[in-house]
Design a protein around this motif. Structure first.
Motif, PDB file in Angstrom:
ATOM      1  N   PRO A 366       8.481 -33.868 -38.041  1.00  0.00           N
ATOM      2  CA  PRO A 366       8.795 -35.265 -37.723  1.00  0.00           C
ATOM      3  C   PRO A 366       9.375 -36.038 -38.902  1.00  0.00           C
ATOM      4  N   VAL A 367      10.457 -36.745 -38.648  1.00  0.00           N
ATOM      5  CA  VAL A 367      11.197 -37.442 -39.703  1.00  0.00           C
ATOM      6  C   VAL A 367      10.366 -38.574 -40.300  1.00  0.00           C
ATOM      7  N   LEU A 368       9.703 -39.372 -39.472  1.00  0.00           N
ATOM      8  CA  LEU A 368       8.978 -40.533 -39.967  1.00  0.00           C
ATOM      9  C   LEU A 368       7.879 -40.115 -40.951  1.00  0.00           C
ATOM     10  N   GLU A 369       7.156 -39.061 -40.641  1.00  0.00           N
ATOM     11  CA  GLU A 369       6.101 -38.604 -41.542  1.00  0.00           C
ATOM     12  C   GLU A 369       6.680 -38.066 -42.847  1.00  0.00           C
ATOM     13  N   GLN A 370       7.821 -37.403 -42.785  1.00  0.00           N
ATOM     14  CA  GLN A 370       8.470 -36.945 -44.021  1.00  0.00           C
ATOM     15  C   GLN A 370       8.864 -38.137 -44.889  1.00  0.00           C
ATOM     16  N   LEU A 371       9.386 -39.174 -44.267  1.00  0.00           N
ATOM     17  CA  LEU A 371       9.773 -40.361 -45.029  1.00  0.00           C
ATOM     18  C   LEU A 371       8.548 -41.031 -45.653  1.00  0.00           C
ATOM     19  N   ALA A 372       7.414 -41.000 -44.941  1.00  0.00           N
ATOM     20  CA  ALA A 372       6.197 -41.603 -45.483  1.00  0.00           C
ATOM     21  C   ALA A 372       5.718 -40.851 -46.719  1.00  0.00           C
ATOM     22  N   VAL A 373       5.733 -39.528 -46.669  1.00  0.00           N
ATOM     23  CA  VAL A 373       5.320 -38.739 -47.831  1.00  0.00           C
ATOM     24  C   VAL A 373       6.307 -38.924 -48.975  1.00  0.00           C
TER      25      VAL A 373
END
Length: 502
Positions: A366-373
């Motif tokens: 998932p893109v959103l979780e990658q951006l959060a990390v």
């Protein structure tokens, strides 16, 4: 038509049953009949998921021979299990395991309890802590701000977002391990990473060497992939690996893969030193074995002597060419289990093969979780969140250690310098029976055999320090109640578990 979907051989079932320990009966204590002990043993194996539901059991005569008991004893045990709903039979089709109507199917891993059960049950099965706020909220807000450009794309990044791959590579380089983004693949948690590695390197029937004990969910993942697990015993206490034993196993069994947790091993908490790491990498290279190093606990050091330069170098630091070691990392333990972001560090050709195979699995993370990390890594939020996590885990560890020593003084364990788990020898009691009794006493605890191969570690339980303060005190009280049930042969009644709100 037969209702069973797998079969359990007599020798295999006998090994599992013989591994179950029972404390010798005290003076004046009546032992249950032999058939009752056998029925209870099989029921425990089914409830723990170590014998699958719908598994065909061996014929009475075969099991009697393997256990050196009479056929009458086995027949009576099977009849008792049928009466309790744990066995079904049909003439000509044999007998197979079942669960009574209304009972949940047993888990074969360590799934967390559903939230609605947490009011009355203290969950020591899942080694995970609540999110370290406010950092989760800030990371998600930061990710939302970075999302618009990605929303205009297809959203599939099989190797991971380029920005996150570069950031992870930069973090390895800062540790003294030069790494390019092409050596990184972002995955859906560490489990997703190891699943992909197993499918690429170890087809059905291939050998995989594993620490004994090892992380239960990974062992089950490998079993379901069809691997043949080769256990290698850990060194005594928290001293890491017995490298001479590893060298012998790698030479004689020639496993395609080996899986190790060098930093605050799950479940023992052991920390391998630099010499052990160097020697194990050399042994794997000599044997042609790919060494998978799980680093999910690396940043969870709790004692100051492990801070900074006090930690040994990463396992991959001893494989500069990248031909032997594949490293797996994750945000799930150090940050939050709900942040399902993991990664693989390996040679570029290995990464390319893993990415190509991903097209037939989950396509991407998932893109959103990658951006959060990525936001956490790039702003310094990761270091502050992990420090908060260390403070919480350290306090929980100390509270749980004190509570268990007070309520269960004959239970034995070493205190690890990091990680999230205590590996406890349960005073001669059966870990499987403690797990069952714990459900009645209001505390969920995984038994030792879940972390071993073929019934090993029956005398152990794993206690994660994910609760602290009054909850840790209450957990120890309930464990002591479970121990009394086991000591009484299962006839003692625990007090009804109280609803407990932390």
């Amino acid at each position: 038509m037969a209702q069973w979907t797998s079969a359990m051989g007599a020798a295999q079932l006998a090994r599992l049953l013989n591994s179950q320990q029972e404390r010798p009966a005290g003076p004046g204590t009546r032992r249950p009949p032999a058939y009752r002990s056998l029925a209870d043993g099989i029921r425990l194996l089914v409830l723990e998921g170590r014998v699958p539901v719908a598994a065909r059991l061996p014929a009475e005569r075969e099991l009697a021979l393997s256990l050196s008991v009479s056929r009458t004893t086995v027949a009576a045990a099977y009849e008792a299990l049928r009466g309790e709903g744990f066995l079904e039979s049909r003439r000509g089709a044999g007998s197979w395991t079942a669960v009574p109507a209304g009972n949940p199917l047993p888990a074969r891993g360590l799934e967390p309890l559903p939230p609605e059960a947490l009011g009355s049950m203290i969950d020591l099965g899942c080694a995970a802590l609540p999110a370290p706020e406010p950092w989760l909220t800030r990371a998600v807000q930061g990710a939302l701000e970075e999302l618009p450009p990605y929303a205009h794309t297809h959203g599939d990044y099989p190797a991971g977002l380029p920005a996150l791959r570069a950031m992870i590579a930069e973090r390895y380089t800062a540790c003294g391990i030069p790494t390019m983004p092409e050596q990184i693949m972002v995955t859906t948690g560490a489990m997703g990473a190891i699943d992909a590695i197993c499918h690429l390197f170890a087809g059905r029937g291939e050998r995989i060497a594993v620490e004994s004990p090892s992380y239960a969910n990974i062992l089950q993942l490998m079993r379901e992939a069809g691997a043949r697990l080769v256990p290698v015993a850990m060194a005594e206490g928290l001293s890491g690996w017995d490298v001479d034993r590893w060298r012998q196993v790698l030479r004689e069994a020639a496993p395609r893969l080996a899986y190790v947790v060098a930093d605050f091993h799950n479940p023992t908490g052991a920390l391998a030193d630099e010499d052990q790491r160097r020697r194990l990498v050399d042994a794997a290279r000599s044997a042609g074995t790919v060494l998978v190093a799980d680093e999910t606990m690396t940043e969870l050091w709790l004692d100051e002597e492990c801070a900074g330069a006090g930690m040994p170098r990463r396992v991959c630091a001893f494989d500069p060419a990248g031909s032997t070691v594949i490293t797996v990392g994750s945000a799930s333990k150090a940050f939050w289990a709900g942040m399902r972001i993991g990664w693989v560090r390996a040679a570029p050709d290995v990464i390319r093969s893993l990415v190509a195979a991903r097209a037939y699995a989950d396509l991407g993370t998932p893109v959103l979780e990658q951006l959060a990390v990525n936001w956490l890594f790039s702003t310094g939020g990761w270091e502050q969140a992990v420090e908060l996590r260390r403070v919480q885990a350290r306090a929980n560890r100390d509270a749980l250690v004190a509570a268990v020593r007070r309520e269960l003084p004959d239970w034995e364990f070493d205190i690890p310098q990091g990680g999230l788990t205590l590996w406890v020898r349960a005073g001669g009691l059966s870990g499987s029976r403690l797990a069952e009794a714990g459900e009645r006493a209001g505390v969920r605890v995984p038994s030792g055999p879940r972390f071993g191969v073929d019934g090993a570690f029956e005398g152990y339980v794993r206690l994660p320090f994910t609760v602290g303060g009054p909850v840790a005190d209450e957990a120890a009280v309930r464990l002591a109640a479970a121990a009394r049930i086991v000591e009484s042969g299962g006839t003692g009644a625990a007090d009804a578990p109280r609803t407990f709100v932390a």
